[in-house]
Design an enzyme around this catalytic site. Sequence first.
Site, PDB file in Angstrom:
ATOM      1  N   THR A   7       0.855  -1.196   0.000  1.00 20.36           N
ATOM      2  CA  THR A   7       0.000   0.000   0.000  1.00 20.36           C
ATOM      3  C   THR A   7       0.886   1.238   0.000  1.00 20.36           C
ATOM      4  O   THR A   7       2.043   1.170   0.429  1.00 20.36           O
ATOM      5  CB  THR A   7      -0.912   0.050   1.243  1.00 20.36           C
ATOM      6  OG1 THR A   7      -1.734   1.215   1.163  1.00 20.36           O
ATOM      7  CG2 THR A   7      -0.117   0.135   2.531  1.00 20.36           C
ATOM      8  N   ASN A   9      -0.723   3.981   1.277  1.00 17.91           N
ATOM      9  CA  ASN A   9      -1.541   4.726   2.225  1.00 17.91           C
ATOM     10  C   ASN A   9      -0.708   5.048   3.483  1.00 17.91           C
ATOM     11  O   ASN A   9      -0.265   4.135   4.193  1.00 17.91           O
ATOM     12  CB  ASN A   9      -2.773   3.871   2.577  1.00 17.91           C
ATOM     13  CG  ASN A   9      -3.704   4.585   3.508  1.00 17.91           C
ATOM     14  OD1 ASN A   9      -3.298   5.015   4.589  1.00 17.91           O
ATOM     15  ND2 ASN A   9      -4.950   4.706   3.106  1.00 17.91           N
ATOM     16  N   LYS A  10      -0.507   6.358   3.744  1.00 16.34           N
ATOM     17  CA  LYS A  10       0.387   6.781   4.846  1.00 16.34           C
ATOM     18  C   LYS A  10      -0.131   6.320   6.207  1.00 16.34           C
ATOM     19  O   LYS A  10       0.641   5.940   7.081  1.00 16.34           O
ATOM     20  CB  LYS A  10       0.555   8.298   4.835  1.00 16.34           C
ATOM     21  CG  LYS A  10       1.395   8.769   3.664  1.00 16.34           C
ATOM     22  CD  LYS A  10       2.016  10.139   3.950  1.00 16.34           C
ATOM     23  CE  LYS A  10       2.980  10.548   2.849  1.00 16.34           C
ATOM     24  NZ  LYS A  10       2.307  10.906   1.587  1.00 16.34           N
ATOM     25  N   GLY A  11      -1.465   6.348   6.394  1.00 16.21           N
ATOM     26  CA  GLY A  11      -2.059   5.933   7.663  1.00 16.21           C
ATOM     27  C   GLY A  11      -1.784   4.460   7.935  1.00 16.21           C
ATOM     28  O   GLY A  11      -1.420   4.071   9.046  1.00 16.21           O
ATOM     29  N   ASP A  69      -7.321  -5.401   2.202  1.00 14.09           N
ATOM     30  CA  ASP A  69      -8.428  -4.988   1.350  1.00 14.09           C
ATOM     31  C   ASP A  69      -9.665  -4.883   2.243  1.00 14.09           C
ATOM     32  O   ASP A  69      -9.854  -5.702   3.136  1.00 14.09           O
ATOM     33  CB  ASP A  69      -8.665  -6.021   0.252  1.00 14.09           C
ATOM     34  CG  ASP A  69      -9.521  -5.437  -0.849  1.00 14.09           C
ATOM     35  OD1 ASP A  69      -9.113  -4.427  -1.452  1.00 14.09           O
ATOM     36  OD2 ASP A  69     -10.616  -5.964  -1.105  1.00 14.09           O
ATOM     37  N   SER A  70     -10.452  -3.846   2.024  1.00 11.31           N
ATOM     38  CA  SER A  70     -11.578  -3.635   2.941  1.00 11.31           C
ATOM     39  C   SER A  70     -12.758  -3.004   2.226  1.00 11.31           C
ATOM     40  O   SER A  70     -12.642  -2.542   1.090  1.00 11.31           O
ATOM     41  CB  SER A  70     -11.126  -2.726   4.092  1.00 11.31           C
ATOM     42  OG  SER A  70     -10.564  -1.536   3.583  1.00 11.31           O
ATOM     43  N   PHE A 151     -13.206   8.454   7.428  1.00 14.05           N
ATOM     44  CA  PHE A 151     -13.146   8.639   5.983  1.00 14.05           C
ATOM     45  C   PHE A 151     -14.215   7.743   5.345  1.00 14.05           C
ATOM     46  O   PHE A 151     -14.949   7.045   6.038  1.00 14.05           O
ATOM     47  CB  PHE A 151     -11.741   8.302   5.441  1.00 14.05           C
ATOM     48  CG  PHE A 151     -11.387   6.838   5.513  1.00 14.05           C
ATOM     49  CD1 PHE A 151     -10.943   6.267   6.689  1.00 14.05           C
ATOM     50  CD2 PHE A 151     -11.507   6.017   4.392  1.00 14.05           C
ATOM     51  CE1 PHE A 151     -10.622   4.911   6.762  1.00 14.05           C
ATOM     52  CE2 PHE A 151     -11.186   4.658   4.451  1.00 14.05           C
ATOM     53  CZ  PHE A 151     -10.741   4.114   5.650  1.00 14.05           C
ATOM     54  N   LYS A 174     -12.983   4.684  17.126  1.00  9.52           N
ATOM     55  CA  LYS A 174     -13.010   3.835  15.920  1.00  9.52           C
ATOM     56  C   LYS A 174     -11.864   2.822  15.955  1.00  9.52           C
ATOM     57  O   LYS A 174     -12.051   1.649  15.644  1.00  9.52           O
ATOM     58  CB  LYS A 174     -12.918   4.705  14.664  1.00  9.52           C
ATOM     59  CG  LYS A 174     -12.930   3.841  13.405  1.00  9.52           C
ATOM     60  CD  LYS A 174     -12.861   4.609  12.121  1.00  9.52           C
ATOM     61  CE  LYS A 174     -12.765   3.648  10.948  1.00  9.52           C
ATOM     62  NZ  LYS A 174     -12.483   4.313   9.678  1.00  9.52           N
ATOM     63  N   ARG A 180     -10.327  -3.077  10.784  1.00 11.60           N
ATOM     64  CA  ARG A 180      -8.895  -3.100  10.467  1.00 11.60           C
ATOM     65  C   ARG A 180      -8.073  -3.418  11.708  1.00 11.60           C
ATOM     66  O   ARG A 180      -7.127  -4.195  11.655  1.00 11.60           O
ATOM     67  CB  ARG A 180      -8.485  -1.756   9.869  1.00 11.60           C
ATOM     68  CG  ARG A 180      -7.238  -1.822   9.012  1.00 11.60           C
ATOM     69  CD  ARG A 180      -7.027  -0.586   8.163  1.00 11.60           C
ATOM     70  NE  ARG A 180      -8.031  -0.446   7.127  1.00 11.60           N
ATOM     71  CZ  ARG A 180      -9.063   0.383   7.179  1.00 11.60           C
ATOM     72  NH1 ARG A 180      -9.242   1.171   8.197  1.00 11.60           N
ATOM     73  NH2 ARG A 180      -9.930   0.415   6.196  1.00 11.60           N
TER      74      ARG A 180
HETATM   75  P1  IMP Z   1      -9.182  -0.076   0.545  1.00 12.45           P
HETATM   76  O1  IMP Z   1      -9.060  -1.130   1.574  1.00 12.45           O
HETATM   77  O2  IMP Z   1      -8.189   1.027   0.769  1.00 12.45           O
HETATM   78  O3  IMP Z   1      -9.178  -0.640  -0.851  1.00 12.45           O
HETATM   79  O4  IMP Z   1     -10.604   0.608   0.773  1.00 12.45           O
HETATM   80  C1  IMP Z   1     -11.782   0.185   0.152  1.00 12.45           C
HETATM   81  C2  IMP Z   1     -12.898   1.176   0.336  1.00 12.45           C
HETATM   82  O5  IMP Z   1     -13.730   0.708   1.390  1.00 12.45           O
HETATM   83  C3  IMP Z   1     -12.469   2.579   0.727  1.00 12.45           C
HETATM   84  O6  IMP Z   1     -12.313   3.380  -0.387  1.00 12.45           O
HETATM   85  C4  IMP Z   1     -13.648   3.055   1.553  1.00 12.45           C
HETATM   86  O7  IMP Z   1     -14.620   3.569   0.709  1.00 12.45           O
HETATM   87  C5  IMP Z   1     -14.183   1.777   2.174  1.00 12.45           C
HETATM   88  N1  IMP Z   1     -13.656   1.598   3.532  1.00 12.45           N
HETATM   89  C6  IMP Z   1     -12.793   0.651   3.966  1.00 12.45           C
HETATM   90  N2  IMP Z   1     -12.532   0.790   5.273  1.00 12.45           N
HETATM   91  C7  IMP Z   1     -13.240   1.869   5.665  1.00 12.45           C
HETATM   92  C8  IMP Z   1     -13.374   2.534   6.928  1.00 12.45           C
HETATM   93  O8  IMP Z   1     -12.772   2.176   7.946  1.00 12.45           O
HETATM   94  N3  IMP Z   1     -14.176   3.607   6.935  1.00 12.45           N
HETATM   95  C9  IMP Z   1     -14.854   4.053   5.842  1.00 12.45           C
HETATM   96  N4  IMP Z   1     -14.749   3.487   4.657  1.00 12.45           N
HETATM   97  C10 IMP Z   1     -13.959   2.389   4.560  1.00 12.45           C
END
Ligand code: IMP
Length: 196
Positions: A7, A9-11, A69-70, A151, A174, A180
Site C-alpha cells: 500500500t 496509504n500513509k495511515g 483490502d476492505s 473517511f 473507531k 482493520r
Molecule cells: P481499501 O481497503 O483502501 O481498498 O478501501 C476500500 C474502500 O472501502 C475505501 O475506499 C472506503 O470507501 C471503504 N472503507 C474501507 N474501510 C473503511 C473505513 O474504515 N471507513 C470508511 N470506509 C472504509
Amino acid sequence: MKIILATNNKGKLREFRKMCNTEVIAFSEILGDVEIVEDADTFKGNALIKARAIYEKLEDKDAIVVSDDSGISVPLLGGTPGVYSARYAGEGASDKENLYKLVNTVKEAGVERTPAYYTAAIAIVSKFGEYVVHGWMHGDVLATTRGENGFGYDPMFVPSGFEQTLGELDDEVKKSISHRSKALELAKPIIKMLQR
Ligand code: IMP
C-alpha cells in the site's frame, strides 16, 4: 527481515510501523509504480492478489509482504457495495461520491437505517507460505450523513452499541472497534512468527 506493505496509504504505513519492531517499507519505494488488477470477488482474494503480485516482483525472497483490502456490505442491498466499495460510484470515484451514492441507495430502498458491516482482510505472503486474517465491524448505515471524522462511509455508519456515527465519534473510539484493528491484532502474531 524486511516487511513490505502492499500500500502507499500513509495511515496504514504508520500503523504497521508502530506494530512491528523491524523495517516497514511501502512497495513503491522498491518497485515504483506497479499496476495490480484487483478483480477477485472477495476481500480475501483481492488482498492475496496484491500481496502475491508484490512478492513475485521482489528480489529479496526473505521479505514478508503484507496487504489489506476492505469495504462495507449492506445485506438489504444484496451485500453491496462489498468489494466494489472503493469504486461504487464508478471507476476513480472519490470517497464523497461513493458515500452519497450509498446514502441515496439506502434512501431509495425506503428505509432510514439498515444493518451493515465493514470487512478487512489482511494477506501475508512469505517464503514460508500465505496467510489471511479478517476483522469485522457491525452496525447500521443511515440514509443520511452525520459528522466529518474518519473517511469513506464513516459519516453514515453507526457502530453497534453506539448512538453516533463514525463521523461523529472520536478516531480513538473507531480504532478500538474497527475491522482493520481487529484484523491487525490477528496478523501481529503471524508476522512475529515469520520474523523469527
Ligand atoms: P481499501 O481497503 O483502501 O481498498 O478501501 C476500500 C474502500 O472501502 C475505501 O475506499 C472506503 O470507501 C471503504 N472503507 C474501507 N474501510 C473503511 C473505513 O474504515 N471507513 C470508511 N470506509 C472504509
